[in-house]
Design an enzyme around this catalytic site. Sequence first.
Site, PDB file in Angstrom:
ATOM      1  CB  SER A  92      -0.732  -8.844   0.157  1.00  0.00           C
ATOM      2  OG  SER A  92      -1.066 -10.153  -0.169  1.00  0.00           O
ATOM      3  CD  GLU A 126       6.931   2.726  -5.912  1.00  0.00           C
ATOM      4  OE1 GLU A 126       7.110   3.570  -6.789  1.00  0.00           O
ATOM      5  OE2 GLU A 126       5.825   2.283  -5.602  1.00  0.00           O
ATOM      6  CE  LYS A 128       5.139  -3.828   1.965  1.00  0.00           C
ATOM      7  NZ  LYS A 128       4.533  -3.492   3.228  1.00  0.00           N
ATOM      8  CG  ASP A 130       4.704   0.750   8.360  1.00  0.00           C
ATOM      9  OD1 ASP A 130       3.737   0.029   8.018  1.00  0.00           O
ATOM     10  OD2 ASP A 130       5.309   0.623   9.429  1.00  0.00           O
ATOM     11  CD  GLU A 185       0.548   1.828   1.851  1.00  0.00           C
ATOM     12  OE1 GLU A 185       0.069   1.424   0.768  1.00  0.00           O
ATOM     13  OE2 GLU A 185       0.659   1.116   2.860  1.00  0.00           O
ATOM     14  CE  LYS A 330       7.628  -6.266   4.457  1.00  0.00           C
ATOM     15  NZ  LYS A 330       7.185  -6.924   5.616  1.00  0.00           N
ATOM     16  CB  CYS A 427      -5.133 -33.423  27.446  1.00  0.00           C
ATOM     17  SG  CYS A 427      -3.975 -34.046  26.213  1.00  0.00           S
ATOM     18  CB  CYS A 442      -0.679 -32.752  22.460  1.00  0.00           C
ATOM     19  SG  CYS A 442      -2.147 -33.503  23.153  1.00  0.00           S
ATOM     20  CB  CYS A 448      -5.900 -32.395  23.551  1.00  0.00           C
ATOM     21  SG  CYS A 448      -4.958 -30.997  24.195  1.00  0.00           S
TER      22      CYS A 448
HETATM   23  S1  IVH Z   1       2.518  -2.168  -4.743  1.00  0.00           S
HETATM   24  C1  IVH Z   1       0.126  -5.213  -6.665  1.00  0.00           C
HETATM   25  N1  IVH Z   1       4.044  -0.279  -3.762  1.00  0.00           N
HETATM   26  O1  IVH Z   1       2.294  -2.905   0.863  1.00  0.00           O
HETATM   27  C2  IVH Z   1       1.006  -4.677  -5.648  1.00  0.00           C
HETATM   28  N2  IVH Z   1       2.618  -1.457  -2.291  1.00  0.00           N
HETATM   29  O2  IVH Z   1       2.480  -5.725   1.481  1.00  0.00           O
HETATM   30  C3  IVH Z   1       0.341  -3.679  -4.830  1.00  0.00           C
HETATM   31  N3  IVH Z   1       2.689  -0.719   0.020  1.00  0.00           N
HETATM   32  O3  IVH Z   1      -1.067  -3.676   0.308  1.00  0.00           O
HETATM   33  C4  IVH Z   1       1.236  -3.026  -3.937  1.00  0.00           C
HETATM   34  N4  IVH Z   1       4.164   0.892  -0.288  1.00  0.00           N
HETATM   35  O4  IVH Z   1      -0.487  -1.305   0.992  1.00  0.00           O
HETATM   36  C5  IVH Z   1       3.125  -1.221  -3.497  1.00  0.00           C
HETATM   37  N5  IVH Z   1       5.395   1.442  -3.017  1.00  0.00           N
HETATM   38  C6  IVH Z   1       4.485   0.510  -2.772  1.00  0.00           C
HETATM   39  C7  IVH Z   1       3.969   0.294  -1.472  1.00  0.00           C
HETATM   40  C8  IVH Z   1       3.038  -0.711  -1.276  1.00  0.00           C
HETATM   41  C9  IVH Z   1       3.390   0.263   0.600  1.00  0.00           C
HETATM   42  C10 IVH Z   1       1.773  -1.616   0.732  1.00  0.00           C
HETATM   43  C11 IVH Z   1       0.441  -1.801   0.073  1.00  0.00           C
HETATM   44  C12 IVH Z   1       0.227  -3.294  -0.026  1.00  0.00           C
HETATM   45  C13 IVH Z   1       1.218  -3.797   0.936  1.00  0.00           C
HETATM   46  C14 IVH Z   1       1.663  -5.184   0.552  1.00  0.00           C
END
Ligand code: IVH
Length: 707
Positions: A92, A126, A128, A130, A185, A330, A427, A442, A448
């Site tokens: 992640s 690039e 991200k 969804d 993705e 983000k 409790c 608590c 509890c």
């Molecule tokens: S790179 C080693 N690039 O975001 C890094 N991830 O929060 C691997 N995601 O599980 C991820 N767009 O599903 C990368 N341009 C992008 C992405 C991307 C969406 C997702 C991916 C990952 C999640 C992490």
Amino acid sequence: MTAGIPVEALTKAEAQAELTRLAAELKRLDEAYHRDDAPQIDDAGYDAMRRRNRAVEARFPALQRADSPETRVGAKPREGFAQVEHRAPMLSLSNAFSREDVEDFIERIRRFLSLDGAEPVEVVAEPKIDGLSAAAHYRGGAFVLGATRGDGTVGEDVTGNLRTVADLPDTLEGAAPPYIEIRGEVYMRKDDFAALNAGRDAAGLPLYANPRNSAAGSLRQIDPAATAERRLHFFAYSWGVLEDGGAAADIGRTQSDFLDRLRGWGFSVNPFARVCRSVDDMIALYDRVQTERAALPYDIDGIVYKVNRLDWQARLGMVSRAPRWATAHKFPAERAQTVLNEITIQVGRTGALTPVANLEPVTVGGVVVSRATLHNEDEIARRNVRNGDTVVIQRAGDVIPQVVEVLLDKRPDGAEPFVFPETCPACGSHAVRPEGEAVRRCTGGLICPAQNVERLKHFVSRNAFDIEGFGSKHAVAFLEDGLIAAPADIFRLHGREAELKEREGWGEQSVDNLLAAIEDRRQIPLHRLIYALGIRQVGEAGAKLLARHYGSFGAWRAAMRQAAAERESNPEAAKPADIGEAFADLCSIDQVGPGMADDLAAFFGEPHNLTVLDDLAGELDVEDAEAVAAESPVAGKTVVFTGTLERMGRSEAKARAEALGAKVAGSVSKKTDLVVAGPGAGSKAKKAGELGIEVLTEDVWFDLIEG
Ligand code: IVH
């Protein structure tokens, strides 16, 4: 339709139709909840359907169906797909929320790589996407296997379904490596999503909440033909397993070379991807994409930055399942306005009292929200939130929605300030707030009931014991009915088979299944056990570090007992080394701070916790942690770095050593195996000499690990 008819008024034929309807509907809801993590209905609505089903069965016992919802425990998880183990874990990403966070990200990289001031850090930026990540494997250039991410280690085999996804070539164009796993993705376009939902609406089918859920649901259709109809898309962005193809078919030297290869092989790569040479460049791209976000044909939730040089990516490695070389910047969370009906207090696993805003349900970013967190006492006072207020809430990604603003001009007359309770609502024990802390807790501890419930819920949760068919609802019901009081009791349930079979909604088969699932979990990896205990600050990553460091349950328990005893006799000491050897050893684990060490010591200093733990351990067969890279010459060795390192920074040296299975400690003791001393090494090297411990120069160390 039989749905609206009161149970007493149903004819036999209507009852039969109604049981058929309820069985199908409840099955669907269970699957959405347990398997797809996409609840389609609130708890009250779900319970009402279960009650109605029971009432109809009670009136017409002969009509009970073989697949009655009463005989099932939860949903069979992920039936129909084989499992695929990811040879390289699917990671992640860490998050950044501001320009400052982005600057920190680059700064951390510079420090880790010991770059000098003039050297630029190029990154590829690039969007991200969804969607959901997936892996497509190619052998000899031909698509041979497709898998979902799953938990990052094990996913589902969706080969047939992925094959139907546009933008995923069946065979790679041009020269390809002998074996390569392409990651990216899977997503659904916004217009396809709208059309799909319109069709479902017309057909009376439940609607998907957003394009991501709908892409996930579509990829997991049992029948690939059904997936094909859903028009899924794929942006490729990284690789997993790779067998090198030599110069003719390599992946290049940078992330942007790799993106070129992807395009060449026939994949879609996001058109916004750019090489950035400074934080200014990165922020400029972020701002530009953000202004275009609403008009894009697919959902995105930020920008991902990745270090461009692949050799640097390899050196940077990862930390708690996220690469050091990438981060997700983000976009601000989505917001909505609604009325706060009532503030209630929730008691957590560790006794923390958390105020919760119960809201008039409202849709935020495609999801219906009816509760939001108010964090703590000060937050309520600071935001001046009262029952009846109109509030602005926000939801970012998967985090709990938050109240961010109160619209004072909409406050109803007579709204009173909220008075935070000084006793636990569950409790009645005193709830105290230590000076300097934000959280009131608590003090009921083990007496509890709310804490006990939360501890058990945590114990059975997905990353802890994860007993199939035994979720938090069952844990709570069993606790309330006195079948269990503490975790160990779960493993003694076989002695109460008769009572279980008497329970409403449980039959012979479901009890047998449950007991078998419990037996399955009697053997448990050490890190899962540690995590399941719910010790403050010890999350999954922490549990894994502890398991790896101590190796076995016995060693961990003994070390924690000693650390607790040391802490008890030195309550005032601040430096780990002054507290004691076991405590200092604990603090020397990378990413275990003194805070976590103190919480571990507090847990092991409480006799009752030991009783509960030993009772539990007596029922279990705890697996030792896998020794990492056992073949490396430094695996299992305790190493201390001292003096100036010239070939790489301290943190990189430490990370490299740990990746090879060594433990890196901060101070020299009898347990130290090796000391790596650079120029300027002082007292540590001297102490090593006195203790007869081997002292290496940095060069000798590298020869050793690079063999
Ligand atoms: S790179 C080693 N690039 O975001 C890094 N991830 O929060 C691997 N995601 O599980 C991820 N767009 O599903 C990368 N341009 C992008 C992405 C991307 C969406 C997702 C991916 C990952 C999640 C992490």
